[in-house]
Design an enzyme around this catalytic site. Structure first.
Site, PDB file in Angstrom:
ATOM      1  N   CYS A 114     -20.344 -22.612 -29.528  1.00 43.93           N
ATOM      2  CA  CYS A 114     -20.639 -22.062 -30.855  1.00 43.93           C
ATOM      3  C   CYS A 114     -22.086 -22.269 -31.274  1.00 43.93           C
ATOM      4  CB  CYS A 114     -19.700 -22.655 -31.903  1.00 43.93           C
ATOM      5  SG  CYS A 114     -17.954 -22.307 -31.585  1.00 43.93           S
ATOM      6  N   HIS A 250     -22.987 -21.149 -38.819  1.00 54.92           N
ATOM      7  CA  HIS A 250     -21.909 -20.775 -37.903  1.00 54.92           C
ATOM      8  C   HIS A 250     -20.640 -20.592 -38.730  1.00 54.92           C
ATOM      9  CE1 HIS A 250     -18.989 -20.654 -34.799  1.00 54.92           C
ATOM     10  NE2 HIS A 250     -18.592 -21.906 -34.931  1.00 54.92           N
ATOM     11  N   ASN A 280     -13.819 -17.089 -36.321  1.00 57.71           N
ATOM     12  CA  ASN A 280     -14.841 -17.795 -35.574  1.00 57.71           C
ATOM     13  C   ASN A 280     -15.159 -17.001 -34.303  1.00 57.71           C
ATOM     14  OD1 ASN A 280     -16.378 -19.547 -34.005  1.00 57.71           O
ATOM     15  ND2 ASN A 280     -15.125 -21.342 -34.448  1.00 57.71           N
TER      16      ASN A 280
END
EC number: 2.3.1.180
Length: 323
Positions: A114, A250, A280
């Site tokens: 990520c 993020h 996500n």
């Protein structure tokens, strides 16, 4: 005078299939309300059968190039952040290079889960500042739907597929914080925390595996480390959260985003939030949010933007830039 890496184009791509939370209710012990209350996610996109990470990346790249008003032949390098490349090798970046019709330059993948886009952006900045490249296409693209355990309600409802891209170009700056472009970066990792977020398979194990996560532990580390890395990067240029126009974090979980902003002293109306629509998307989430934030009229020329991310590794970092 000094060389700066300036964002001159941005774009994104999302697969056509939209998956609302309600779609999970028939196969899992979960509800739309449960997912929303714990993550802020309402829907996500899943890639179609046969639609690969490089396909998503190529479409995002084409959008960014069009926004920049330049042709792929003018790009010196492609850096693609992904943990879900099409093949073991070659890199997905070289597949994008071919799809764009680039016959020169170089392309490679960056794998920091990520945090991948922040790592890729930092590497692209170094290439430009050192004079090794004039224009770099930086992409984050993922098909995390391919590594989900569809029986694990604590993880499979959180992730989605997508891609975002920016074009970075060399420009002359005065060397101060009023310069456009990347002003500071901060990268970190700590392999001791591998077991709180990982995929239980890989090439050496000859098993693709599925994503595994200890949610509470990831949350605890995320809030602490995201605020810390952002503040560290800002401190390098003598700035604080008060100077920031936009945080583009993020997009993992709305509660992490809110807690990080609070620790930095930045109100939520100065945070770009897209997690509700995309879930996500790992390395794709920051460039996706940058593209949408710009398209929505939030991010404007001259704004001071902070991006920060954390992912498996643990790997985390931030980039401070002026749009």
């Amino acid at each position: 005078m000094m060389k700066r890496a300036v964002i001159c184009g941005v774009g994104h791509y999302l697969p056509e299939r939209v998956v609302p939370n309600s779609e999970f209710e028939s196969t899992l012990d979960t509800t739309d309300d449960w997912i929303r209350s714990r993550s802020g996610i309402e829907r996500r996109h899943f890639a179609a059968e046969g639609e690969m990470t490089s396909d998503l990346a190529t479409k995002a790249a084409q959008a960014a190039l069009a926004d920049a008003g330049i042709d792929a032949s003018q790009i010196d390098a492609i850096i693609l952040a992904t943990s879900t490349a099409d093949l073991t090798f070659p890199s997905a970046a070289t597949m994008v290079q071919a799809a764009l019709g680039m016959e020169k330059g170089f392309a490679f993948d960056v794998q920091a889960v990520c945090a991948g886009f922040v790592y890729a952006l930092s590497n692209a900045n170094a290439l430009i500042v050192s004079g090794q490249a004039e224009r770099v296409l930086v992409i984050g693209a993922e098909t995390f739907s391919r590594i989900m355990d569809w029986t694990d309600r604590s993880t499979c409802v959180l992730f989605g597929d997508g891609a975002g891209a920016v074009v970075l170009a060399a420009a002359e700056g005065e060397g101060g914080t009023d310069d456009r472009g990347i002003l500071a970066t901060d990268l970190n990792s700590d392999g001791r925390y591998r077991d709180i977020l990982y995929v239980d398979g890989g090439i050496s194990t000859q098993n693709t595996g599925h994503l595994r996560m200890q949610g509470k532990e990831v949350f605890r580390h995320a809030v602490e480390k995201l605020a810390e890395t952002a503040e560290t990067a800002l401190a390098k240029i003598g700035m604080t959260g008060e100077d920031v126009d936009w945080i583009v974090p993020h997009q993992a979980n709305i509660r992490i985003i809110q807690a990080t902003a609070k620790r930095m002293g930045v109100p939520m109306d100065r945070v770009v939030v897209t997690v509700q629509d995309h879930g996500n998307t790992s390395a794709a989430s920051i460039p996706l949010a940058l593209s949408i934030g710009r398209a929505n009229g939030q991010i404007k020329s001259g704004d001071l933007v902070v991006t920060e991310a954390i992912g498996g590794g643990l790997a985390w970092g931030s980039v401070v830039l002026r749009w």
